[in-house]
Design a protein around this motif. Sequence first.
Motif, PDB file in Angstrom:
ATOM      1  N   GLN A 145      43.281  33.644  46.587  1.00  0.00           N
ATOM      2  CA  GLN A 145      42.556  32.394  46.820  1.00  0.00           C
ATOM      3  C   GLN A 145      41.430  32.186  45.813  1.00  0.00           C
ATOM      4  OE1 GLN A 145      43.519  30.140  48.929  1.00  0.00           O
ATOM      5  NE2 GLN A 145      45.127  31.368  49.863  1.00  0.00           N
ATOM      6  N   LEU A 146      41.016  33.246  45.129  1.00  0.00           N
ATOM      7  CA  LEU A 146      39.947  33.112  44.144  1.00  0.00           C
ATOM      8  C   LEU A 146      40.441  32.337  42.928  1.00  0.00           C
ATOM      9  CD1 LEU A 146      38.436  36.717  44.195  1.00  0.00           C
ATOM     10  CD2 LEU A 146      37.464  34.661  45.213  1.00  0.00           C
ATOM     11  N   PRO A 147      39.538  31.699  42.190  1.00  0.00           N
ATOM     12  CA  PRO A 147      39.974  31.043  40.950  1.00  0.00           C
ATOM     13  C   PRO A 147      40.421  32.072  39.919  1.00  0.00           C
ATOM     14  CG  PRO A 147      37.580  30.999  41.143  1.00  0.00           C
ATOM     15  CD  PRO A 147      38.099  31.502  42.453  1.00  0.00           C
ATOM     16  N   VAL A 148      41.260  31.637  39.011  1.00  0.00           N
ATOM     17  CA  VAL A 148      41.708  32.524  37.938  1.00  0.00           C
ATOM     18  C   VAL A 148      40.615  32.661  36.884  1.00  0.00           C
ATOM     19  CG1 VAL A 148      43.455  32.847  36.143  1.00  0.00           C
ATOM     20  CG2 VAL A 148      44.097  31.888  38.361  1.00  0.00           C
ATOM     21  N   LEU A 149      40.006  31.535  36.550  1.00  0.00           N
ATOM     22  CA  LEU A 149      38.963  31.508  35.524  1.00  0.00           C
ATOM     23  C   LEU A 149      37.835  30.600  35.981  1.00  0.00           C
ATOM     24  CD1 LEU A 149      41.207  30.861  32.387  1.00  0.00           C
ATOM     25  CD2 LEU A 149      40.095  33.021  32.900  1.00  0.00           C
ATOM     26  N   GLN A 150      36.678  30.822  35.387  1.00  0.00           N
ATOM     27  CA  GLN A 150      35.565  29.890  35.513  1.00  0.00           C
ATOM     28  C   GLN A 150      35.080  29.560  34.108  1.00  0.00           C
ATOM     29  OE1 GLN A 150      32.603  31.524  38.185  1.00  0.00           O
ATOM     30  NE2 GLN A 150      33.394  30.335  39.906  1.00  0.00           N
ATOM     31  N   ALA A 151      34.918  28.274  33.850  1.00  0.00           N
ATOM     32  CA  ALA A 151      34.495  27.817  32.532  1.00  0.00           C
ATOM     33  C   ALA A 151      33.497  26.690  32.702  1.00  0.00           C
ATOM     34  CB  ALA A 151      35.695  27.361  31.703  1.00  0.00           C
TER      35      ALA A 151
END
Length: 447
Positions: A285-291
């Motif tokens: 459920q966590l995001p793959v990336l944060q940008a």
Amino acid sequence: MPLPKTYLRLTLSGCLLAIAGLTLVGCRDKPSSSAQNVRGTTSGPRRVVALGRLQPAGGVISISAIPGERIESYAMHVVEGGQVAAGSKLAVLSSYTLRSKQVEALEKKYDLAQKQQKYEKGGAQLQVYQATAAVAEATAKIAEINSQKNKLSGLGEAAAIATEDVQRLAQLQRQDPELVTPHELRRKENEAARARNEHRSLKDSLLAAETAATVALETAVASKALAESNVSQLTDIDQSEVVRLELEVAQQTVQQSELYAPGAENDPPLTILKKFVEPGEFITQLPVLQAADLSTMVCIAEVYEGDLTQIKECQEVVITSSAFDSKFASGIRGKVVHIGSMIGNPELTNRNPLAPSDRSVVEVRIEFDPKRDTEEEREKRLIAVTKEAAARVGLQVTVEFIPVDKKAQKSNQQAQGKSEAEVEEPADAPAESPLDVDTECEKITAK
């Protein structure tokens, strides 16, 4: 009689508690200078201090994928701290290969369906041409029958004349046998009979031909209508359209097997802040990336609802943190650009264990606004400040809101025993006149 030891101990404990109570009462009666510094006096505005966090102006973007998928590989430029172009490919999921083959198979199926549709439509169009020719042929046959009817009328007239001639010859023979010979009478009778037979035969054949031609025309017209309906149906109901829709769905699923950076082609590049999933790991459920776009940074302060009366837009603030570089040890200047309207629970944690935790806060958006003598110096300072903040996304900072009436603040500080020289100013504080919020807002509007 000596007193019991227990009684002496109780008496001594009571005295100590009384002394401690008097000490606490004395402390409460005389507020500390730090408390007065935060609250100010009733004669002027209070100095408001709040917690805040540094974040990109556009916020942090979480890039997610379907849970249960697995990361196959990242693009070479996708590393923490690296920049990626807006709209560029970031990663490929494990389902990409299978879905790509499905797209390839559907593309071939779509090509075959289009060819089949073209073939069937051509056959239906040929049937239309054939039915049109049959209609024309039946129409021509009926026209020929109509012309034969004129001939039939002539034959009927000739048969009637021949019959009348025979009747006259027979009457003359009865009157004068020598005038009309029997041979001549028989010849005329044969001619009359032949004319009647020819008329009767042509009449019967024309009747049958007309019936057949009428049926043929009706059949040809019906065949033409059916063929035209088939052509129209093949045009309106394209069987290859179903395959095309399946192909579009498959192409979209392939896109779900790839991760792309959000934004359009001309948007600023994004900086990869964090990778939560490594190649080979399954997506949760966590995001793959944060940008985020770190070209513009802001500070979001959480102000207690009771302090909102002391906050105005365009009001100056000072942002401090022990994590700042030594160049910004005295703080970073900013100004209030927006005061939120939603009240909620604080997200930032006050490290003071005695601080109240049940207060409601309002988010206040602050932009960096370093003060310098020239615009060029201000731009250089703003670039340095933005770079410092971009290196510390999410950093919890302390935000001090400078009171609007600065003269009242200084008079309060002097009343507490401080001289003007003891009033600290940040390193990038302006040397000009005290803050006037309305004037500052007018300057911003004019720009």
